[in-house]
Each structure stands twice: as structure tokens, then as C-alpha cells.
Scaffold this motif. Structure first.
Motif, mmCIF file in Angstrom:
data_model
loop_
_atom_site.group_PDB
_atom_site.id
_atom_site.type_symbol
_atom_site.label_atom_id
_atom_site.label_comp_id
_atom_site.label_asym_id
_atom_site.label_seq_id
_atom_site.Cartn_x
_atom_site.Cartn_y
_atom_site.Cartn_z
ATOM 1 N N LEU A 195 -73.279 -11.862 28.345
ATOM 2 C CA LEU A 195 -74.610 -11.275 28.170
ATOM 3 C C LEU A 195 -75.241 -10.962 29.518
ATOM 4 C CD1 LEU A 195 -76.529 -13.087 25.307
ATOM 5 C CD2 LEU A 195 -75.968 -10.673 25.529
ATOM 6 N N ARG A 196 -74.990 -11.850 30.486
ATOM 7 C CA ARG A 196 -75.613 -11.646 31.783
ATOM 8 C C ARG A 196 -75.120 -10.359 32.415
ATOM 9 N NH1 ARG A 196 -77.752 -15.236 35.947
ATOM 10 N NH2 ARG A 196 -77.601 -16.849 34.367
ATOM 11 N N THR A 197 -73.801 -10.156 32.411
ATOM 12 C CA THR A 197 -73.284 -8.909 32.974
ATOM 13 C C THR A 197 -73.723 -7.719 32.134
ATOM 14 O OG1 THR A 197 -71.247 -9.877 32.155
ATOM 15 C CG2 THR A 197 -71.280 -9.236 34.463
ATOM 16 N N ALA A 198 -73.849 -7.945 30.829
ATOM 17 C CA ALA A 198 -74.200 -6.829 29.954
ATOM 18 C C ALA A 198 -75.639 -6.385 30.165
ATOM 19 C CB ALA A 198 -73.968 -7.219 28.501
ATOM 20 N N VAL A 199 -76.586 -7.321 30.083
ATOM 21 C CA VAL A 199 -77.991 -6.903 30.069
ATOM 22 C C VAL A 199 -78.816 -7.436 31.233
ATOM 23 C CG1 VAL A 199 -78.000 -6.653 27.569
ATOM 24 C CG2 VAL A 199 -78.726 -8.805 28.584
ATOM 25 N N GLY A 200 -78.227 -8.303 32.064
ATOM 26 C CA GLY A 200 -78.991 -8.935 33.146
ATOM 27 C C GLY A 200 -79.747 -7.934 33.997
ATOM 28 N N SER A 201 -79.052 -6.899 34.477
ATOM 29 C CA SER A 201 -79.729 -5.973 35.386
ATOM 30 C C SER A 201 -80.616 -4.991 34.622
ATOM 31 C CB SER A 201 -78.703 -5.214 36.222
ATOM 32 O OG SER A 201 -77.731 -4.652 35.375
ATOM 33 N N PHE A 202 -80.299 -4.768 33.337
ATOM 34 C CA PHE A 202 -81.172 -3.905 32.536
ATOM 35 C C PHE A 202 -82.568 -4.501 32.405
ATOM 36 C CE2 PHE A 202 -77.272 -2.167 30.147
ATOM 37 C CZ PHE A 202 -77.099 -1.211 31.129
ATOM 38 N N ILE A 203 -82.611 -5.825 32.325
ATOM 39 C CA ILE A 203 -83.909 -6.473 32.144
ATOM 40 C C ILE A 203 -84.818 -6.144 33.321
ATOM 41 C CG2 ILE A 203 -85.074 -8.699 32.016
ATOM 42 C CD1 ILE A 203 -82.694 -9.723 30.448
ATOM 43 N N THR A 204 -84.269 -6.263 34.535
ATOM 44 C CA THR A 204 -85.070 -5.965 35.713
ATOM 45 C C THR A 204 -85.416 -4.473 35.767
ATOM 46 O OG1 THR A 204 -83.900 -7.744 36.794
ATOM 47 C CG2 THR A 204 -85.212 -6.318 38.196
ATOM 48 N N ALA A 205 -84.467 -3.634 35.383
ATOM 49 C CA ALA A 205 -84.738 -2.194 35.371
ATOM 50 C C ALA A 205 -85.885 -1.882 34.411
ATOM 51 C CB ALA A 205 -83.484 -1.430 34.966
ATOM 52 N N LEU A 206 -85.837 -2.534 33.254
ATOM 53 C CA LEU A 206 -86.875 -2.342 32.245
ATOM 54 C C LEU A 206 -88.232 -2.762 32.791
ATOM 55 C CD1 LEU A 206 -86.484 -1.393 29.337
ATOM 56 C CD2 LEU A 206 -86.572 -3.776 28.622
ATOM 57 N N GLN A 207 -88.189 -3.894 33.546
ATOM 58 C CA GLN A 207 -89.420 -4.432 34.094
ATOM 59 C C GLN A 207 -90.056 -3.453 35.076
ATOM 60 O OE1 GLN A 207 -88.593 -7.998 36.189
ATOM 61 N NE2 GLN A 207 -90.706 -8.723 36.165
ATOM 62 N N THR A 208 -89.242 -2.725 35.829
ATOM 63 C CA THR A 208 -89.799 -1.837 36.843
ATOM 64 C C THR A 208 -90.238 -0.490 36.267
ATOM 65 O OG1 THR A 208 -87.567 -1.125 37.359
ATOM 66 C CG2 THR A 208 -88.496 -2.836 38.747
ATOM 67 N N MET A 209 -89.916 -0.220 34.999
ATOM 68 C CA MET A 209 -90.372 1.038 34.379
ATOM 69 C C MET A 209 -91.883 0.977 34.168
ATOM 70 S SD MET A 209 -87.911 3.230 32.651
ATOM 71 C CE MET A 209 -88.251 3.296 30.924
#
Ligand SMILES: Nc1ncnc2c1ncn2[C@@H]1O[C@H](COP(=O)(O)OP(=O)(O)OP(=O)(O)O)[C@@H](O)[C@H]1O
Ligand SMILES: [Mg+2]
Lengths: 253, 357
Positions: free
Chosen positions: B136-150
Motif C-alpha cells: 500500500l505504501r508504494t501504491a498510494v504513499g506518494s499520492f497522498i502527499t500529491a493530493l495534499q498539495t493540490m
């Protein structure tokens, strides 16, 4: 529960432990074999960095050996850590309570036991202090009480009395010895202090350094109760120290 | 032999022992030693602490209002475009007496709390899941931060298409804005749990859920709290953007009022709405700060009402001059230490015996 217990509490057989990989690989333990008898008070002695804490971690099941086996023969091992390792968000009493809660002991009884354990380590009335409000030695004593609260069959103690003044330490030696005698718990006690090892141990295992190996095992044939400043303790301590110096010297420390 | 009946049942808390050699009452002696170990701390009176905590804020506010007034006096803009603080504040004050104001505020706060609560639940669940699973971490870990910066405002066109001009559109964006911060707070909190404490928990027999309950969750709390606080900030921002864009007919809100005032070219009204938004922000921030401060005091991360870093810096100079323990000055808004004397070693002599009884 009522099964017949073997005479050996811990069987350590050909245990090696490596840390890291490649050029940075460190061998902490090399082919250590050792049997700890049930109900025995075993002291582990050795220079700093020789692998004592590593060995305790293996016995307590917190870590796995790289080679060899550690068998605690169905017994439960508890641990008292080198740093007092109290949970900083709990009070002294709260820390001692955790192992009791984990074993499902009822609230009223827990409180009573915490009181008793605190009194035993001479900290009665300080249940509500936070770890940071206590001195180093007091924290160690809370940690000791927490270790006892686990009521494990095998008690691993990693330099438990390192930060104590001589007077408190002597008292806790007496207390630890009494509890050990009365409960028959197997104690594996790590220390730097040769006299302390002679004062407390049935046997003293001397580890060599880099990598840790069993260098020699001493039987302590001094009748209890012993006093740390008695002549016989001092005499054996001198022998062990000489041997320890050899070991340390050989590795260029 | 080792039995389940165990150790602590056999412990006897002996209250006084005589040392066989010296005949000293050892417990009394130890109590004396221990009394030296514990710093006794006197709290300053509540009024003094409250004053120390508020006067810098009042000062900063007064300075800001003064600057504002100076700009107005300078005649940079006509006063119907840029009114002075006096006008804006009195408009704000008079609004406090109207039902409309409280209806609008209540709706806005309910939206905020609903969105925030949902974001916290989602954030915690996702955070725990990601922190536990490498996949899960590799799958969505960086998406979470990307989402946060939107920026949340870019979600609105989609939200409006999906949900029309409705409460759901606002909720959708608020949750998307706040949940990633909460999730990240949880993930970082779990990642930075000291391994020693996990070993402590495991050595006491904690596994799985009980390990989380007794060790991981409390150890991660500071980071989780930071995530919650940041999540609130994102929630509040997204909500305000939402209320400006998504005006649901018949649903008064703080944002809708703000938009109305703008359309009526009512600058005083705009400012009064902004004061409302600001005040809510300050109040919530204060609540978070109180929770944070409490937690840090409990964990010994706060020395005498200031951060440990400041305390260490302040103590050094004196510690060198005086030798031994460092009395932290009575600065800050916390407590004044009443430091016992005798900084050093050799405290074991009989002179301390019976010092406390
Ligand atoms: N997690 C780890 N990663 C890498 N090396 C480690 C790790 N733990 C221990 N070591 C290394 O293993 C060796 C043994 O360490 P250990 O902590 O067991 O020593 P010790 O005998 O308990 O020493 P001390 O008496 O100072 O506590 C040391 O050389 C140490 O650097
Ligand atoms: Mg060690």
C-alpha cells in the motif's frame, strides 16, 4: 501449565548474530552455545560492545539469530532494558501497570500490585510521577518494578543497576536475591561490574569481544547470603577480573 | 520453582528495615536521597500565567490595527473601498446581535465539523493501512502527499459537476482537503516510533492490536496531533473556498455572506465576514495548542513553560557559573522551579539521612 519442566530453561546452541551487510557487516556473536539451568541466577560479563545486549534480545525473543537456535523451552521471558526505557507518556505507576493490563488483571488488583512493586523498589508514593520527573536511578528502579510485574519465568536484566548509588544498589541486590529465591525465576543478569556478578550469580559467563564468544564460565561457590564487600567475593572477583583483562587486552581495547 | 502464581504476589513492601551493619533506617535514608532527586516545582498564580500568555497576543493585534489605521489615514484608497478597523469592528460587533449571523455561523461550523470528522476517520484508516503494508505504501504513499498539495479550489469544478450546487459538493472537497494531512500525520507518527519502545512493548507480551494500543498509538500521538491540526487548517480553507463558490439557495453561511457583501460592493461587510473567519481560526488553533502543550508537558518535552531547546540554552550560562544543576529561569508562562541544592555526586553520605520522613 502443570507439565513437567525441563531442568534447562534456555538452550542456546551455536548462535551467531550479524548486523548490517557488505563491508559494514558486524559480527556481534559467534557460535555461542550455553545452557541456562532452570531457576539459575546467571551473570553475563564482558567488555562493552561484546554482544551481551544482543544475546539477551535473542533470549527474550525480540530478535532472531543469524545462525543457531535459542530455545526457551516453552517458558516466557521478560526483559529489563539497559536504558530504563519507560514509556514517556505514562506515569511511573502506569508503566508498571502495562504488563499487568496485558495479562488481563483486574483494575483493583492492579493498583494493589503496583503499590507493592513500587514499595519494593523503594519508590512508594511516587506512582504519579512522570518518567522525566524522576532521576536516572529512580527510573531504573521503576523499570525493575515493571520487569517484575511481567512475572516471567525467565527474567533478562540488562545492566539494571548501572545508574544507582552503592547503597541503593546493595539494597536492590538483597531484594532481587530474595525474590529470585522465593519465586524460582531464572535470572539472566548482564553487568559490567565483576563484584556485582560474584555477589549475585550462581555462575558467571565471561564473553570475549568482537565477536562475542563464551570465553569462560565460572561457578560461584560462595554460600548465600553474600556481601559484596566480603573477602571471598573480593577474591573471586579478582580472579575473574584478571581473566576479563586478558580478554579485553587481546582485542586491543 | 517458577510458577504462574508469579513474583509480585510474593513481594512484601517492607516499610522500614534496619541495615544489618550500620543500623541505619535505610528507607529513611533512601527517602532522603530521593527527595533530593525530585525537583519541587511551584506554579505561578493562574492570573499571572494567563496574563503572560495573552499580553503578547494583545500587543500584536494592537500593532496590526494601528498599521491598518495608518494606511487608511494615508489616504491610499477612499474609505468606502478601504474602511478603517473601527468601522469593520463595529460592523462585526453589530452583526453579533443578529439571528442571521448565528444561523450562518452555525451552518458553516456544522459543515466544517462534519467534513473534518469524516476526514479524520478516512485519514486514520488510510494512514494505519499504509503504515502497516509495504505494498500500500508504494501504491498510494506518494499520492497522498500529491493530493495534499493540490489546491482545494481545483476540485470544485468536478465536485459541482458531480454533486451540483449542494452540501455534498462542499463536503466532498473539504474531506479531500483535510484527509491527506491526517493520513500523513498517522504514517509519519508510526514510522518514527522509537524501535526501543516497540521492543519494550513486545517484551511485555504486547502483539498486534495491543502493541498499537499500548505503544504505537501513544508514541505516534505528537505527529498525529500535528496532522490533525494541519488537517483542520486544510478543512477550514477548503470550506471557505467552497462556500464562496457553492452557494446553496436558502442556506446562509459565512462564505455566502462574504460573497454577498462583495457583490454589493460592501467592503465593511466583507471585512466583518473576514473577522469572523479569522476569529474561528484563532479559537480552533488555541484549542489545538492547548492540547499540544498538555501532551508535551506530560511527556517532559516542555521545561518550565518553554521548549526544552530554549530551556537548555537559557540554563547553560548559569550552569557554568554556578556549577551543578541548571536552574531554568522563571521565564515563559509556566512554572518556576524551586531547585534543591546539591548538584553533584556523593549524595550518599549520612548527612542526608532523615532529610525527609
Ligand atoms: N542494531 C544493530 N545494528 C548494527 N550493529 C549492532 C546493532 N546492535 C548491536 N550492534 C553491534 O553489535 C555489537 C554488540 O552490541 P551489544 O549492544 O550487544 O553490546 P553490549 O555487550 O551490550 O555492550 P554494552 O556493555 O556497552 O551495553 C556492537 O559491536 C554493536 O555495534
Ligand atoms: Mg548492552
Amino acid at each position: 501449565m502443570t507439565a513437567v519442566r525441563s531442568d534447562t530453561a534456555v538452550r542456546i546452541d551455536g548462535v551467531s548474530r550479524f548486523f548490517g551487510a557488505g563491508a559494514a557487516r558486524v559480527q556481534a556473536l559467534d557460535n555461542v552455545s550455553l545452557d541456562v539451568r532452570s531457576g539459575e541466577f546467571l551473570c553475563l560479563l564482558g567488555a562493552s560492545g561484546c554482544g551481551k545486549s544482543t544475546l539477551l534480545g535473542l533470549i527474550a525473543g525480540l530478535d532472531a539469530p543469524s545462525a543457531g537456535t535459542v530455545d526457551t523451552t516453552g517458558r516466557r521471558a521478560g526483559m529489563m532494558f539497559q536504558d530504563s526505557a519507560l514509556l514517556p507518556w505514562l506515569t511511573a505507576g502506569g508503566n508498571i501497570e502495562v504488563p499487568l493490563r496485558l495479562r488481563g488483571i483486574r483494575r483493583g488488583e492492579r493498583r494493589e500490585r503496583v503499590e507493592r512493586l513500587l514499595a519494593m523498589v523503594r519508590l512508594a508514593g511516587l506512582a504519579d510521577k512522570r518518567p522525566h520527573e524522576l532521576s536516572g536511578g529512580m527510573r531504573q528502579r521503576v523499570s525493575l518494578a515493571r520487569a517484575f510485574a511481567q512475572e516471567a519465568d525467565i527474567l533478562c536484566m540488562d545492566e539494571p543497576f548501572g545508574a544507582l548509588d552503592a547503597m541503593t544498589r546493595d539494597l536492590l541486590h538483597d531484594e532481587l536475591e530474595r525474590i529470585w529465591r522465593e519465586t524460582g525465576v531464572t535470572v539472566i543478569f548482564v553487568t559490567h561490574d565483576v563484584r556485582e556478578a560474584v555477589r549475585l550469580g550462581d555462575r558467571i559467563v565471561l564473553l570475549s569481544s568482537r565477536p562475542g564468544r563464551v570465553a569462560e564460565i565460572f561457578d560461584v561457590d560462595i554460600e548465600r547470603p553474600r556481601r559484596i564487600d566480603s573477602a571471598r567475593v573480593a577474591e573471586l572477583a579478582t580472579t575473574v577480573t584478571t581473566r576479563l583483562r586478558e580478554e579485553v587486552g587481546r582485542h586491543g581495547h | 520453582m517458577a510458577t504462574e502464581s508469579g513474583i509480585s504476589t510474593q513481594l512484601r513492601g517492607r516499610s522500614t528495615d534496619l541495615d544489618p551493619e550500620t543500623g541505619l533506617a535505610v528507607d529513611a535514608a533512601l527517602a532522603g536521597l530521593d527527595a533530593l532527586d525530585i525537583p519541587t516545582v511551584q506554579r505561578r498564580p493562574l492570573a499571572a500565567r494567563a496574563w503572560a500568555a495573552t499580553w503578547p497576543k494583545i500587543g500584536a493585534l494592537a500593532l496590526f490595527l494601528l498599521l491598518w489605521q495608518v494606511v487608511v489615514w494615508s489616504g491610499w484608497k477612499p474609505t468606502y473601498v478601504l474602511p478603517g478597523p473601527g468601522k469593520a469592528l463595529s460592523e462585526f460587533g453589530s452583526r453579533l446581535g443578529t439571528n442571521h449571523f448565528w444561523d450562518a455561523l452555525a451552518r458553516t461550523l456544522v459543515r466544517a465539523l462534519e467534513g473534518y470528522a469524516l476526514a479524520v476517520v478516512i485519514g486514520v484508516v488510510v494512514g494505519v493501512a499504509v503504515s502497516r503494508s509495504a505494498v500500500l505504501r508504494t501504491a498510494v504513499g506518494s499520492f497522498i502527499t500529491a493530493l495534499q498539495t493540490m489546491p482545494s479550489i481545483v476540485w470544485f469544478p468536478l465536485a459541482i459537476l458531480l454533486f451540483k450546487l449542494s452540501e455534498s459538493a462542499i463536503l466532498f472537497v473539504v474531506v479531500l482537503g483535510a484527509a491527506p494531512s491526517v493520513a500523513n500525520g498517522v504514517i509519519y507518527g508510526v514510522d518514527y516510533v522509537p524501535p526501543l519502545l516497540v521492543r519494550v512493548g513486545r517484551s511485555m507480551g504486547a502483539r498486534g492490536f495491543s502493541l498499537y494500543r499500548y505503544v504505537v498509538a501513544p508514541a505516534a500521538l505528537p505527529s498525529v496531533l500535528a496532522g490533525l491540526k494541519q488537517g483542520w487548517a486544510f478543512c477550514w480553507r477548503s470550506l471557505m473556498a467552497g462556500e464562496l463558490l457553492v452557494i446553496v439557495p436558502g442556506h446562509p453561511s459565512v462564505g455566502a455572506d462574504l460573497q454577498n457583501s462583495r457583490e454589493l460592493l460592501d467592503t465593511v461587510g466583507v471585512m466583518a465576514s473576514m473577522i469572523t473567519i479569522f476569529v474561528v481560526g484563532v479559537l480552533v488553533d488555541t484549542a489545538f495548542n492547548i492540547a499540544d502543550q498538555r501532551m508535551r508537558v506530560r511527556r517532559g518535552l516542555v521545561a518550565e513553560g518553554t521548549s526544552a531547546v530554549r530551556a537548555a540554552r537559557g540554563g547553560r550560562g548559569r550552569g557554568m557559573a554556578g556549577g551543578g544543576v541548571d536552574p531554568v529561569g522563571g521565564s515563559g508562562d509556566g512554572t518556576v522551579p524551586h531547585q534543591p541544592v546539591d548538584g553533584g555526586a556523593g549524595g550518599a553520605d549520612g548527612g542526608h539521612a532523615g532529610g525527609a520522613g
